[in-house]
Design an enzyme around this catalytic site. Structure first.
Site, short mmCIF file in Angstrom:
data_model
loop_
_atom_site.label_atom_id
_atom_site.label_comp_id
_atom_site.label_asym_id
_atom_site.label_seq_id
_atom_site.Cartn_x
_atom_site.Cartn_y
_atom_site.Cartn_z
N ARG A 141 0.93 -1.24 -0.10
CA ARG A 141 0.05 -0.04 -0.15
C ARG A 141 0.83 1.09 0.05
O ARG A 141 1.92 1.15 0.69
CB ARG A 141 -0.97 0.08 1.04
CG ARG A 141 -1.86 1.24 1.13
CD ARG A 141 -2.62 1.33 2.64
NE ARG A 141 -3.55 2.41 2.66
CZ ARG A 141 -4.22 2.79 3.62
NH1 ARG A 141 -4.27 2.23 4.64
NH2 ARG A 141 -4.92 4.00 3.52
N HIS A 142 0.47 2.26 -0.66
CA HIS A 142 1.26 3.57 -0.56
C HIS A 142 1.52 4.01 0.87
O HIS A 142 0.71 3.47 1.70
CB HIS A 142 0.66 4.65 -1.35
CG HIS A 142 -0.75 4.94 -0.98
ND1 HIS A 142 -1.20 5.76 0.21
CD2 HIS A 142 -1.99 4.35 -1.38
CE1 HIS A 142 -2.28 5.59 0.53
NE2 HIS A 142 -2.87 4.94 -0.31
N ARG B 292 -0.31 9.60 3.07
CA ARG B 292 -0.96 10.52 2.12
C ARG B 292 -1.47 12.07 2.64
O ARG B 292 -1.98 11.72 3.88
CB ARG B 292 -1.52 9.96 1.00
CG ARG B 292 -2.88 9.16 1.43
CD ARG B 292 -3.88 8.76 0.57
NE ARG B 292 -4.93 8.13 0.79
CZ ARG B 292 -5.97 8.80 1.44
NH1 ARG B 292 -6.10 10.03 1.64
NH2 ARG B 292 -6.89 8.10 1.88
N ARG C 4 0.65 9.25 -5.52
CA ARG C 4 1.24 8.84 -4.28
C ARG C 4 1.81 7.41 -4.63
O ARG C 4 2.69 7.08 -3.65
CB ARG C 4 0.05 8.76 -3.19
CG ARG C 4 -1.20 7.90 -3.79
CD ARG C 4 -2.49 8.07 -2.68
NE ARG C 4 -3.56 7.37 -3.11
CZ ARG C 4 -4.57 7.87 -3.40
NH1 ARG C 4 -4.14 9.13 -3.99
NH2 ARG C 4 -5.60 7.09 -3.84
N HIS D 128 -3.02 0.25 -3.56
CA HIS D 128 -3.67 0.82 -2.59
C HIS D 128 -4.41 -0.32 -1.52
O HIS D 128 -4.29 -1.40 -1.77
CB HIS D 128 -5.01 1.45 -3.32
CG HIS D 128 -4.32 2.54 -4.20
ND1 HIS D 128 -4.11 3.85 -4.12
CD2 HIS D 128 -4.00 2.04 -5.42
CE1 HIS D 128 -3.68 4.57 -5.31
NE2 HIS D 128 -3.57 3.43 -6.36
N ASP D 129 -4.80 0.18 -0.54
CA ASP D 129 -5.75 -0.62 0.48
C ASP D 129 -6.87 -1.54 -0.22
O ASP D 129 -7.11 -2.54 -0.01
CB ASP D 129 -6.26 0.31 1.74
CG ASP D 129 -7.08 1.66 1.26
OD1 ASP D 129 -7.18 1.68 0.14
OD2 ASP D 129 -7.37 2.22 2.35
N SER D 130 -7.29 -0.78 -1.18
CA SER D 130 -8.58 -1.55 -2.16
C SER D 130 -7.81 -2.67 -2.75
O SER D 130 -8.53 -3.92 -2.73
CB SER D 130 -9.16 -0.69 -2.91
OG SER D 130 -10.02 0.21 -2.38
#
Length: 387
Positions: A9-10, A13, A87, A279-281
């Site tokens: 995950r990034h 942010r 990001r 990403h978290d998704s």
């Protein structure tokens, strides 16, 4: 260890559009933070922490024999690939700077910056009515909201909702009253449209970002969040939002398939180290698709913590020759993030071995690669995943 695929995950942010101070000002009398970067961009601290994580990766991968001078100089068996939004690109570059400094490795991404790469897309790719009915019948938002009632009540108290403009001026003082509805539509990501669960998720996420960024406690919800238990309780709202919208297994297996296909290609190819930054998704849907059992991440408030990374390590038993998989969540604790701590083998991130329903894990955390591959086969054979 023969190879590893890491899904990240990034890093930290700034808030996205529905989490900005302008979007949330009506729900609390307290002032929300100002940010020095654009909406949804990686912060300076976020980049620094991802570089620290990369430095830990350098030590770990070197210790395991996957990274050496020859691999570093050629770079051909190493890839860092990110989604094509600012990001994730910045996160990938920070990881690369820490993990592969002076190596022939650069962060890769597609050219259309700002547009989601198909690999990381969680959009629905089918207009099958049967699929839509299956997903909608499997997600009960009213039940989810009922379960979260004490969590919503606590959040309302912590943000002093009773003294917000929404309550005092608009005379709408019921914090949670709409269940919302789940949207399953081709070309769009599964999401909860309208409804207060969507709003409360955004509030929690904005609070967490302020916490990780290191704002003084008295500037986060007026200093009302005092304990780890309170953070855990309100964050359950965010976890349940993602579980409802992207964590139901049939939907997750469909929307995560492009990423799963890429992971499989990397696992079966010649590349030794692959880092995929999304990403978290992506992680929510990926773990649900694979049938990962429920897990707890000690020291963290989130199920998919910011900057956290899922490792798929491929090992070979030196005696039997059996091919094995170890899947684990490697992540910074909430305090490591808030304090901006450096990482190394001596001061490592946290890690938890993940277990899958259909890939039995032994006492050392390994499952048979053949069983893992069968899970991937079943996902690929879903009618809605036909290429």
């Amino acid at each position: 260890m023969e190879k590893v695929v890491i899904v990240s995950r990034h890093g930290i942010r700034s808030p996205e559009e529905d989490e900005t101070k302008e979007a949330l000002a009506q729900y609390t009398p307290y002032k929300w933070a100002d940010w020095k970067v654009g909406v949804g961009h990686l912060t300076e601290k976020g980049a620094q922490l991802e570089t620290y994580f990369g430095q830990y990766l350098n030590e770990y991968l070197t210790q395991q024999g996957l990274l050496n001078k020859q691999e570093c100089d050629s770079g051909k068996n190493i890839r860092v690939y990110s989604n094509s939004v600012p990001r994730t690109i910045s996160t990938g570059k920070a990881i690369t700077a820490g993990a592969f400094a002076n190596c022939n490795v650069k962060t890769e991404h597609q050219n259309k910056i700002g547009e989601t790469d198909p690999i990381f897309s969680v959009d629905v790719r089918t207009d099958s009515e049967d699929f839509k009915k299956q997903v909608l019948s499997g997600v009960d938002l009213a039940k989810t909201n009922d379960k979260l009632e004490p969590n919503h009540q606590l959040l309302a108290e912590l943000i002093d909702f009773k003294n917000s403009n929404e309550c005092r001026i608009q005379k709408d003082c019921t914090f949670i009253e709409e269940d919302g509805h789940l949207r399953i539509e081709k070309g769009k990501r599964p999401s909860i449209k309208s409804g207060d669960l969507r709003v409360s998720k955004s509030i929690v996420n904005a609070l967490l970002l302020q916490y990780y960024e290191g704002l003084p406690a008295d500037r986060i919800a007026g200093g009302n969040i005092d304990t780890e238990e309170e953070w855990l309780k309100i964050n359950k709202i965010k976890d349940e939002y993602f579980r409802a919208s992207r964590g139901y297994q049939p939907a997750a297996a469909h929307i995560a398939y492009p990423l799963i296909k890429t992971i499989r290609q990397d696992l079966e190819g010649s590349r030794k180290i692959s880092v995929l930054v999304g990403h978290d998704s992506n992680i929510v849907s990926l773990l649900s698709a694979l049938g990962v059992k429920d897990y707890t991440l000690p020291g963290q408030f989130e199920k998919t913590p910011i900057g956290g990374k899922v490792f798929f390590e491929i090992w070979k038993d030196s005696e039997s020759g059996q091919k094995l998989v170890k899947t684990k969540y490697v992540y910074q604790s909430a305090q490591q993030l808030r304090k901006g701590e450096k990482l190394s083998l001596a001061s490592p991130p946290k890690e938890v071995v993940l277990e899958m329903d259909k890939c039995k894990t032994d006492r050392d955390g390994f499952c048979d690669y053949a069983d893992f591959n069968a899970i991937l086969d079943n996902i690929a054979k879903m009618p809605v995943n036909a290429d």
